[in-house]
Design a protein around this motif. Structure first.
Motif, PDB file in Angstrom:
ATOM      1  N   GLY A 179       3.056  12.921 -11.020  1.00 14.08           N
ATOM      2  CA  GLY A 179       3.780  11.676 -10.561  1.00 14.08           C
ATOM      3  C   GLY A 179       3.958  12.000  -9.231  1.00 14.08           C
ATOM      4  N   CYS A 180       4.440  12.934  -8.640  1.00 15.73           N
ATOM      5  CA  CYS A 180       4.810  13.079  -7.385  1.00 15.73           C
ATOM      6  C   CYS A 180       3.770  12.741  -6.436  1.00 15.73           C
ATOM      7  CB  CYS A 180       5.473  14.426  -7.119  1.00 15.73           C
ATOM      8  SG  CYS A 180       7.221  14.666  -7.862  1.00 15.73           S
ATOM      9  N   THR A 181       2.464  13.231  -6.779  1.00 16.12           N
ATOM     10  CA  THR A 181       1.394  13.142  -5.718  1.00 16.12           C
ATOM     11  C   THR A 181       0.745  11.689  -5.669  1.00 16.12           C
ATOM     12  OG1 THR A 181      -0.326  13.912  -7.690  1.00 16.12           O
ATOM     13  CG2 THR A 181       0.627  15.574  -5.978  1.00 16.12           C
ATOM     14  N   GLU A 182       0.990  11.115  -6.746  1.00 18.15           N
ATOM     15  CA  GLU A 182       0.748   9.586  -7.152  1.00 18.15           C
ATOM     16  C   GLU A 182       1.870   8.699  -6.603  1.00 18.15           C
ATOM     17  OE1 GLU A 182      -1.061   8.992 -10.840  1.00 18.15           O
ATOM     18  OE2 GLU A 182      -2.720   9.799 -10.379  1.00 18.15           O
ATOM     19  N   CYS A 183       3.009   9.342  -5.999  1.00 16.05           N
ATOM     20  CA  CYS A 183       3.924   8.467  -5.466  1.00 16.05           C
ATOM     21  C   CYS A 183       4.654   7.457  -6.592  1.00 16.05           C
ATOM     22  CB  CYS A 183       3.451   8.054  -4.179  1.00 16.05           C
ATOM     23  SG  CYS A 183       2.878   9.058  -2.976  1.00 16.05           S
ATOM     24  N   ARG A 184       4.889   7.764  -7.758  1.00 21.71           N
ATOM     25  CA  ARG A 184       5.449   7.040  -8.619  1.00 21.71           C
ATOM     26  C   ARG A 184       6.796   6.670  -8.197  1.00 21.71           C
ATOM     27  NH1 ARG A 184       4.867   9.640 -14.103  1.00 21.71           N
ATOM     28  NH2 ARG A 184       7.113   8.998 -14.136  1.00 21.71           N
ATOM     29  N   CYS A 185       7.269   5.426  -8.165  1.00 19.62           N
ATOM     30  CA  CYS A 185       8.366   4.993  -7.618  1.00 19.62           C
ATOM     31  C   CYS A 185       9.665   5.495  -8.443  1.00 19.62           C
ATOM     32  CB  CYS A 185       8.410   3.648  -7.394  1.00 19.62           C
ATOM     33  SG  CYS A 185       7.198   2.757  -6.423  1.00 19.62           S
ATOM     34  N   ASP A 186       9.458   5.724  -9.743  1.00 19.52           N
ATOM     35  CA  ASP A 186      10.692   6.085 -10.407  1.00 19.52           C
ATOM     36  C   ASP A 186      10.997   7.543 -10.094  1.00 19.52           C
ATOM     37  OD1 ASP A 186       8.259   6.775 -11.520  1.00 19.52           O
ATOM     38  OD2 ASP A 186       9.406   7.162 -13.458  1.00 19.52           O
ATOM     39  N   LEU A 187      10.026   8.407  -9.637  1.00 16.56           N
ATOM     40  CA  LEU A 187      10.346   9.918  -9.414  1.00 16.56           C
ATOM     41  C   LEU A 187      11.005   9.958  -7.971  1.00 16.56           C
ATOM     42  CD1 LEU A 187       7.076  11.423 -10.866  1.00 16.56           C
ATOM     43  CD2 LEU A 187       9.228  11.566 -11.816  1.00 16.56           C
ATOM     44  N   TYR A 188      10.768   8.950  -7.256  1.00 20.69           N
ATOM     45  CA  TYR A 188      11.209   8.985  -5.906  1.00 20.69           C
ATOM     46  C   TYR A 188      12.493   8.354  -5.683  1.00 20.69           C
ATOM     47  CZ  TYR A 188       7.343  11.603  -3.860  1.00 20.69           C
ATOM     48  OH  TYR A 188       6.106  12.271  -3.800  1.00 20.69           O
ATOM     49  N   ASN A 189      13.023   7.365  -6.627  1.00 21.44           N
ATOM     50  CA  ASN A 189      14.354   6.582  -6.703  1.00 21.44           C
ATOM     51  C   ASN A 189      14.255   5.789  -5.570  1.00 21.44           C
ATOM     52  OD1 ASN A 189      16.539   5.789  -7.997  1.00 21.44           O
ATOM     53  ND2 ASN A 189      18.039   7.390  -6.738  1.00 21.44           N
ATOM     54  N   VAL A 190      13.407   4.927  -5.181  1.00 21.45           N
ATOM     55  CA  VAL A 190      13.253   3.973  -4.127  1.00 21.45           C
ATOM     56  C   VAL A 190      13.141   2.694  -4.491  1.00 21.45           C
ATOM     57  CG1 VAL A 190      12.459   5.931  -2.607  1.00 21.45           C
ATOM     58  CG2 VAL A 190      10.735   4.376  -3.581  1.00 21.45           C
ATOM     59  N   THR A 191      13.967   1.818  -3.679  1.00 19.46           N
ATOM     60  CA  THR A 191      13.554   0.486  -4.017  1.00 19.46           C
ATOM     61  C   THR A 191      13.081  -0.354  -2.446  1.00 19.46           C
ATOM     62  OG1 THR A 191      16.076   0.073  -3.214  1.00 19.46           O
ATOM     63  CG2 THR A 191      15.587   0.339  -5.539  1.00 19.46           C
ATOM     64  N   GLU A 192      12.842   0.434  -1.471  1.00 15.49           N
ATOM     65  CA  GLU A 192      12.420  -0.243  -0.428  1.00 15.49           C
ATOM     66  C   GLU A 192      11.312   0.696   0.369  1.00 15.49           C
ATOM     67  OE1 GLU A 192      15.843  -0.382   2.170  1.00 15.49           O
ATOM     68  OE2 GLU A 192      16.665  -2.024   1.579  1.00 15.49           O
TER      69      GLU A 192
END
Length: 464
Positions: A193-206
């Motif tokens: 999930g981190c390598t595929e840049c899943r937004c929920d794992l990075y907690n970003v909205t922008e």
């Protein structure tokens, strides 16, 4: 006479100084006429779960009018050891040629600037010959996790021409930048999930420019921009570490026997439509693969096949081709208008833990090297790119690029054909040897000029 001797001594010192400037960046290895050097990017620092997406301007690069024969790179630590993908995932690296106006000064290796810096007239991107419009892949070179086991050499007598003074706009300088996108996955909750840049794992909205993410955007480049953080297992700790991109360039000095090739990068996300030739080639670069349903599994075995048709305005002879895919990729094919296969490129997945063989990661892509003249693309021919991914599970932010090198002409039967790049012997010459060799050559040149000067004086001629 003393004045003359002093002049020659100054001349030799200038020549030796020029040599030191040329070779101070990295030692040059000679392989039967093919030169190679190994360079390092600026250091970047990662901690568990962190991301770098840096732009390094004015990187070290061979100078002069040359033909690039190979370009490859990998992540190494401060001791020079290759770093495995399960510790630092190399999402991608790309190298872009650009022209910078001589009146503009930016700090070397300024990593705070992105491609947007090229919006001003002081910077001109030296794009590849691909179809994508502004915003698409502009690089000359670039790969991802597959970088260690993907062949990149350009066979003889072909080469990627750079440094031709006639191509550099007046008042500008020829330069190169490198973009490095790496993700530290030590101790993360979900490595894929981190390598595929899943937004929920990075907690970003922008995204990296402060723009709100579009509704439904689940993952991709907009969620793992520079200085973002993927979620780490609670309590996991590990030290920060400095890393580099170590890149190797092979080249030869340009000569009339080399046949130049054009670099085309085709993107399966290109929105161009043949029915409307005025449509621009907007390349989205990334896309998502939805998990298959039970019906899908019964029908096609859970394979997501994305395709696009593209017209290549100027054709030629295909010299090299390779696809670029992410984890989950199972191969990509480039077809000609008549359905013939131009290249089928498949990934190799690692099976171990060591760098270059990491289990579960794509560590190489197969390449196509057709016999010159055996695979030709006609002017205006419509090509079809098909990118296949396993959809047994969903994926975000995947890519489906196809690199092809195309030559306008074939070598003449009487052309001098050098030994292929991958068969050259390896000879390493340290700087001191180059300096001695160059000094000897300079002494020989000085002796010739001295002999001519003496002859002219004896015959009554005045030297200019």
């Amino acid at each position: 006479m003393a004045h003359c001797s002093g002049g020659w001594l100054l001349f030799l010192l200038i020549l030796l100084l020029a040599l030191s400037v040329q070779t101070s960046q990295a030692p040059i290895r000679i392989e039967n006429g093919v030169k190679s050097s190994v360079f390092l990017s600026p250091k970047f620092v990662l901690k568990p779960g962190s991301v770098v997406n840096k732009f390094y301007y004015d990187i070290d690069f061979p100078i002069g009018h040359i033909a690039i024969k190979s370009f490859n790179a990998e992540v190494v630590d401060e001791a020079g050891n290759p770093v495995p993908l399960h510790e630092t995932y190399l999402h991608h690296w790309v190298v872009v040629r650009y022209y910078q106006h001589k009146s503009v000064k930016i700090s070397k290796y300024n990593d705070s600037l992105g491609f947007e810096s090229f919006d001003q007239s002081d910077f001109i991107i030296g794009r590849n010959a691909g179809l994508c419009d502004r915003g698409g892949p502009t690089q000359y070179f670039g790969l991802g996790s597959e970088t260690r086991k993907t062949a990149t050499h350009v066979p003889d007598p072909y080469g990627i021409e750079v440094g031709n003074p006639a191509e550099i706009p007046a008042g500008y300088e020829d330069k190169w930048l490198m973009n490095v996108h790496a993700i530290d996955t030590r101790g993360v909750e979900d490595r894929l999930g981190c390598t595929e840049c899943r937004c929920d794992l990075y907690n970003v909205t922008e995204d990296g420019h402060g723009r709100p993410l579009k509704p439904g955007y689940m993952g991709g480049l907009r969620c793992c921009h520079d200085q973002t953080q993927c979620r780490v297992i609670e309590g996991f700790k590990s030290a920060k570490r400095g890393l580099y991109m170590r890149y190797t360039v092979k080249w030869v000095d340009w000569n009339n026997f080399i046949i130049p090739v054009n670099i085309y990068i085709l993107d399966v996300t290109d929105t161009w439509k043949k029915s409307d030739e005025l449509t621009s080639h907007y390349c989205q670069v990334e896309y998502d693969v939805d998990a298959c349903t039970a019906t899908d599994e019964a029908n096609d075995g859970c394979i997501d096949a994305k395709r696009v048709s593209l017209s290549l305005p100027t054709g030629g002879n295909v010299i090299y081709s390779v696809a670029h895919q992410h984890t989950g990729g199972i191969g990509s094919t480039l077809y000609g208008e008549d359905g013939r296969v131009i290249c089928h490129s498949t990934p190799t997945y690692g099976e171990g833990k060591e760098a270059g063989n990491e289990a579960g990661y794509i560590v190489g892509m197969s390449t196509c090297y057709p016999q010159p003249g055996s695979v030709k693309i006609s002017d205006g021919e419509t090509l079809v790119v098909v990118s296949n991914y396993s959809s047994a599970k969903g994926h975000t932010g995947v890519m489906g690029l196809f690199y092809i090198l195309v030559a306008d002409s074939l070598p003449q039967s009487n052309s001098f054909l050098p030994v292929p790049v991958d068969e050259h012997e390896k000879i390493t010459l340290p700087h001191s040897v180059w300096g001695i060799a160059f000094f000897g050559a300079a002494i020989a040149v000085a002796a010739v000029f001295a002999f001519r000067r003496k002859s002219e004086q004896e015959e009554g001629y005045q030297s200019i």
